[in-house]
Scaffold this motif. Structure first.
Motif, PDB file in Angstrom:
ATOM      1  N   ALA A   1      -8.178  12.006  -3.371  1.00 30.16           N
ATOM      2  CA  ALA A   1      -9.610  11.725  -3.522  1.00 30.16           C
ATOM      3  C   ALA A   1     -10.114  11.917  -4.958  1.00 30.16           C
ATOM      4  N   PRO A   2      -9.771  13.029  -5.667  1.00 29.97           N
ATOM      5  CA  PRO A   2     -10.229  13.154  -7.062  1.00 29.97           C
ATOM      6  C   PRO A   2      -9.751  12.010  -7.950  1.00 29.97           C
ATOM      7  N   GLY A   3      -8.516  11.560  -7.711  1.00 29.12           N
ATOM      8  CA  GLY A   3      -7.994  10.447  -8.496  1.00 29.12           C
ATOM      9  C   GLY A   3      -8.765   9.172  -8.264  1.00 29.12           C
ATOM     10  N   VAL A   4      -9.066   8.881  -7.001  1.00 28.84           N
ATOM     11  CA  VAL A   4      -9.814   7.665  -6.674  1.00 28.84           C
ATOM     12  C   VAL A   4     -11.232   7.727  -7.236  1.00 28.84           C
TER      13      VAL A   4
ATOM     14  N   ALA B   1      -8.189   1.140  -5.713  1.00 28.68           N
ATOM     15  CA  ALA B   1      -8.149   2.152  -4.657  1.00 28.68           C
ATOM     16  C   ALA B   1      -7.353   1.665  -3.457  1.00 28.68           C
ATOM     17  N   LEU B   2      -7.507   0.387  -3.089  1.00 26.17           N
ATOM     18  CA  LEU B   2      -6.759  -0.153  -1.949  1.00 26.17           C
ATOM     19  C   LEU B   2      -5.270  -0.158  -2.235  1.00 26.17           C
ATOM     20  N   VAL B   3      -4.885  -0.574  -3.435  1.00 30.16           N
ATOM     21  CA  VAL B   3      -3.467  -0.583  -3.816  1.00 30.16           C
ATOM     22  C   VAL B   3      -2.881   0.817  -3.724  1.00 30.16           C
ATOM     23  N   CYS B   4      -3.583   1.802  -4.260  1.00 29.18           N
ATOM     24  CA  CYS B   4      -3.067   3.176  -4.261  1.00 29.18           C
ATOM     25  C   CYS B   4      -3.044   3.764  -2.857  1.00 29.18           C
ATOM     26  N   SER B   5      -3.997   3.407  -2.016  1.00 27.13           N
ATOM     27  CA  SER B   5      -4.013   3.940  -0.649  1.00 27.13           C
ATOM     28  C   SER B   5      -2.801   3.470   0.144  1.00 27.13           C
ATOM     29  N   LEU B   6      -2.311   2.281  -0.167  1.00 22.01           N
ATOM     30  CA  LEU B   6      -1.186   1.717   0.587  1.00 22.01           C
ATOM     31  C   LEU B   6       0.169   1.980  -0.069  1.00 22.01           C
ATOM     32  N   PHE B   7       0.204   2.087  -1.405  1.00 23.73           N
ATOM     33  CA  PHE B   7       1.501   2.091  -2.092  1.00 23.73           C
ATOM     34  C   PHE B   7       1.765   3.313  -2.965  1.00 23.73           C
ATOM     35  N   ASP B   8       0.784   4.171  -3.179  1.00 26.05           N
ATOM     36  CA  ASP B   8       1.003   5.384  -3.975  1.00 26.05           C
ATOM     37  C   ASP B   8       0.847   6.604  -3.081  1.00 26.05           C
TER      38      ASP B   8
ATOM     39  N   GLY C   1      -0.574 -12.028   1.773  1.00 29.43           N
ATOM     40  CA  GLY C   1       0.410 -12.151   2.844  1.00 29.43           C
ATOM     41  C   GLY C   1       1.745 -11.536   2.494  1.00 29.43           C
ATOM     42  N   LEU C   2       2.159 -11.688   1.247  1.00 27.01           N
ATOM     43  CA  LEU C   2       3.465 -11.176   0.824  1.00 27.01           C
ATOM     44  C   LEU C   2       3.501  -9.656   0.709  1.00 27.01           C
ATOM     45  N   PHE C   3       2.395  -9.028   0.292  1.00 29.61           N
ATOM     46  CA  PHE C   3       2.445  -7.604  -0.036  1.00 29.61           C
ATOM     47  C   PHE C   3       1.524  -6.706   0.797  1.00 29.61           C
ATOM     48  N   PHE C   4       0.476  -7.241   1.402  1.00 26.41           N
ATOM     49  CA  PHE C   4      -0.514  -6.388   2.053  1.00 26.41           C
ATOM     50  C   PHE C   4      -0.595  -6.573   3.577  1.00 26.41           C
ATOM     51  N   ALA C   5      -0.439  -7.789   4.053  1.00 31.00           N
ATOM     52  CA  ALA C   5      -0.739  -8.102   5.452  1.00 31.00           C
ATOM     53  C   ALA C   5       0.130  -7.306   6.429  1.00 31.00           C
ATOM     54  N   ARG C   6       1.444  -7.297   6.201  1.00 31.51           N
ATOM     55  CA  ARG C   6       2.337  -6.620   7.147  1.00 31.51           C
ATOM     56  C   ARG C   6       2.027  -5.129   7.254  1.00 31.51           C
ATOM     57  N   LYS C   7       1.777  -4.487   6.116  1.00 31.52           N
ATOM     58  CA  LYS C   7       1.538  -3.042   6.128  1.00 31.52           C
ATOM     59  C   LYS C   7       0.222  -2.701   6.810  1.00 31.52           C
ATOM     60  N   MET C   8      -0.817  -3.480   6.529  1.00 31.86           N
ATOM     61  CA  MET C   8      -2.110  -3.230   7.165  1.00 31.86           C
ATOM     62  C   MET C   8      -2.015  -3.406   8.674  1.00 31.86           C
ATOM     63  N   ARG C   9      -1.341  -4.441   9.127  1.00 30.22           N
ATOM     64  CA  ARG C   9      -1.215  -4.674  10.578  1.00 30.22           C
ATOM     65  C   ARG C   9      -0.308  -3.625  11.232  1.00 30.22           C
ATOM     66  N   ARG C  10       0.704  -3.154  10.494  1.00 25.43           N
ATOM     67  CA  ARG C  10       1.637  -2.163  11.038  1.00 25.43           C
ATOM     68  C   ARG C  10       0.910  -0.862  11.402  1.00 25.43           C
TER      69      ARG C  10
ATOM     70  N   MET D   1     -10.689  -2.849   6.613  1.00 24.47           N
ATOM     71  CA  MET D   1     -10.022  -2.657   5.332  1.00 24.47           C
ATOM     72  C   MET D   1     -10.235  -1.249   4.787  1.00 24.47           C
ATOM     73  N   LEU D   2     -11.345  -0.603   5.157  1.00 23.59           N
ATOM     74  CA  LEU D   2     -11.655   0.730   4.641  1.00 23.59           C
ATOM     75  C   LEU D   2     -10.926   1.846   5.386  1.00 23.59           C
ATOM     76  N   ASP D   3     -10.280   1.553   6.493  1.00 26.12           N
ATOM     77  CA  ASP D   3      -9.598   2.593   7.270  1.00 26.12           C
ATOM     78  C   ASP D   3      -8.514   3.323   6.478  1.00 26.12           C
ATOM     79  N   PRO D   4      -7.619   2.609   5.750  1.00 23.93           N
ATOM     80  CA  PRO D   4      -6.624   3.364   4.960  1.00 23.93           C
ATOM     81  C   PRO D   4      -7.271   4.216   3.869  1.00 23.93           C
ATOM     82  N   LEU D   5      -8.403   3.763   3.321  1.00 23.84           N
ATOM     83  CA  LEU D   5      -9.112   4.554   2.313  1.00 23.84           C
ATOM     84  C   LEU D   5      -9.713   5.801   2.947  1.00 23.84           C
ATOM     85  N   GLU D   6     -10.234   5.659   4.168  1.00 26.06           N
ATOM     86  CA  GLU D   6     -10.802   6.813   4.873  1.00 26.06           C
ATOM     87  C   GLU D   6      -9.717   7.813   5.234  1.00 26.06           C
TER      88      GLU D   6
END
Length: 531
Positions: A455-458, A443-450, A123-132, A138-143
């Motif tokens: 793709a090669p990195g992941v 991978a989820l952390v990097c998709s949202l915050f890096d 809730g503190l770090f992921f919820a707001r960004k995903m909903r925004r 959950m796989l959409d930001p990775l795609e």
């Protein structure tokens, strides 16, 4: 409710017929110790939950794929808290907590507070960004960031996590069902799975959310009603708590210590971090976040649900202490056949028949709240992030809904087969977060915050984490130890290799992404236009 609607009464007749067949089987079986009040209570609660779910589904006749998967992003805060809490507080949560309280001591009852903290951190770090960004899964930001094929690869640990989670719930449901009816665990798991899968295939997230509300009320009411009666049977809390502390010593505390854990000290921290962060990258969690009306509600429901989950752990902990300290022989009763049956055993045999009927029937209905959520979540990812983009890109919404319904049966049966092989609820409960923690969380952390992750990195991070994780083996799945890790005891690696795999995977993504940035520039996140 429109009772003339065939979509309601036909499945209802099927459910009624199934219970009639079960009852006939029990009557004709001479060796079964049948607890008929519990059976009737379970049948009543199943029917009640089914009717409520069918009613909720009938209110959304023309829902599109957003309605099926996300309830049209219109779930209010109060209902979102109930459905989020009910998703986590299911069979694995209550049965597993009682199991390890009775068998290993409170120090190893990590999952309740670990998963509760994962909701708060999410809730503190992921919820707001995903909903925004208005994602659907959950796989959409990775795609978006890494492409369809990488998302398809990362679907595998996500799917395995949901299957292990569902298997844990089915195992818990089967042990409860078996205690109520006197059936063996295998038969109970199969019957429970068929009911759960059939019910889940009928409705979308609205039906799941509405039934979760009822199931949480039943769960809290049933468990807290049981406690005073069970405690009175064993002489009160003060007596059994003192005996429990004497039996387990330092392990009777929730806090870790060298005295309680010995050589398992770092192994304890490995599992603690696994639960706190491995409880975040779940579609079943983000499905609730993404169904919220706005970012603020998405964040608040996560934090508040975490607090509810902590409260829900109190009754099964008390019941676990009761089950461990009760003098079953002196009371003329057989002790629980194994630790996994502690919760239903205490409720059935240490309370009066009426309270046992309410408690067991309530649990049997309440643990369904996690089955429908988990199977629906996995089916949503399979259909939206794998089948649609990789196999049939031009799939219509109607066809996609059909694919989701068929996927529910496929995933449900896979979870059933696993539940038949692994009898410990708690082992499956840990295992379900294991793979998503090591392979998916970085991978989820990097998709949202890096912003430079590519793709090669992941792919590099996934391979590094995969080798380090499975190199440590897995006793539950029968995988041998391959890498020469230190601190091996009784065939189990006590070195925190899971956290090593996760951190190594995360660092590999960051480093390789920057080394390959010139050849494969990172893609930015964009707000999805699908509301």
């Amino acid at each position: 409710m429109n009772l003339k609607n065939p979509s309601i009464w036909r499945p209802m007749l099927g459910l009624f017929g199934l219970f009639i067949l079960i009852a006939l089987y029990l009557v004709l079986s001479d060796t079964q110790d049948i607890f008929w009040p519990g059976f009737l209570a379970m049948a009543f609660f199943y029917a009640l939950v089914f009717l409520l779910g069918a009613y909720a589904a009938s209110l959304r006749k023309d829902e599109g794929i957003n309605g099926m998967m996300l309830a049209d992003r219109s779930v209010p805060l109060w209902l979102a808290i109930f459905t989020m809490s009910a998703t986590w507080v299911g069979g694995g949560y209550i049965n597993g907590t009682a199991e390890y309280t009775a068998s290993s001591g409170l120090v190893w009852v990590q999952a309740p507070w670990g998963y509760a903290l994962s909701l708060i951190i999410g809730g503190l770090f992921f919820a707001r960004k995903m909903r925004r960004y208005r994602f659907r899964t959950m796989l959409d930001p990775l795609e978006q960031r890494f492409g369809k094929r990488i998302a398809g690869l990362l679907f595998l640990p996500a799917l395995s996590g949901e299957i292990f989670w569902t298997a844990a719930i089915l195992t818990a449901l089967g042990t409860t069902f078996g205690t109520v009816l006197g059936l063996d665990t295998t038969t109970s798991i199969i019957l429970s799975a068929l009911i759960a899968i059939a019910y889940t295939a009928l409705g979308g997230l609205w039906a799941v959310a509405i039934t979760d509300l009822l199931q949480m009320i039943i769960l809290f009411g049933g468990l807290f009603l049981v406690l005073p009666f069970a405690l009175n049977t064993v002489g009160g809390w003060s007596k059994i708590w003192g005996d429990y502390q004497e039996s387990f010593g330092a392990a009777a505390s929730l806090l870790p210590s060298r005295e309680a854990l010995g050589s398992y000290y770092w192994n304890w921290w490995d599992f603690a971090l696994l639960l706190m962060f491995g409880g975040i990258p779940w579609q079943v969690y983000f499905q609730r976040v993404l169904s919220s009306k706005d970012e603020r509600i998405a964040q608040r429901l996560s934090i508040m649900a975490g607090l509810v989950c902590l409260l829900a752990a109190v009754p099964p902990i008390v019941i676990g202490v009761i089950g461990q300290q009760a003098d079953w022989v002196a009371m003329g009763l057989n002790p629980p056949p194994d630790a996994a049956t502690t919760l239903p055993w205490v409720i059935r045999y240490l309370t009066n028949p009426w309270i046992a009927t309410i408690g067991l029937g309530a649990i049997a209905a309440a643990v369904m709240s996690s089955v429908d959520s988990s199977i629906l979540s996995a089916s949503s990812m399979l259909s939206w992030n794998v089948y649609r983009p990789l196999i049939r890109p031009n799939l219509s919404e109607f066809q996609l809904k059909k694919v989701i319904q068929r996927s529910i049966w496929i995933i449900g049966i896979a979870a059933l087969l696993l539940a038949l092989q692994v009898k410990s609820v708690y082992e499956l409960w840990f295992l379900c977060s294991d793979f998503v923690y090591c392979l998916l969380f970085p991978a989820l952390v990097c998709s949202l915050f890096d912003p430079k992750a590519n793709a090669p990195g992941v792919l590099a991070g996934f391979l590094v984490a995969f080798v380090l994780r499975f190199g440590g083996g897995d006793a539950t799945l029968g995988i041998p130890i391959i890498l020469p890790y230190p601190m091996v005891e009784d065939g189990v690696v006590l070195f925190p290799y899971r956290t090593l795999a996760m951190v190594s995977g995360l660092i590999s993504i960051v480093v390789v992404s920057r080394l390959t940035q010139q050849y494969r520039p990172a893609k930015p996140l964009v707000i999805a236009d699908n509301d």
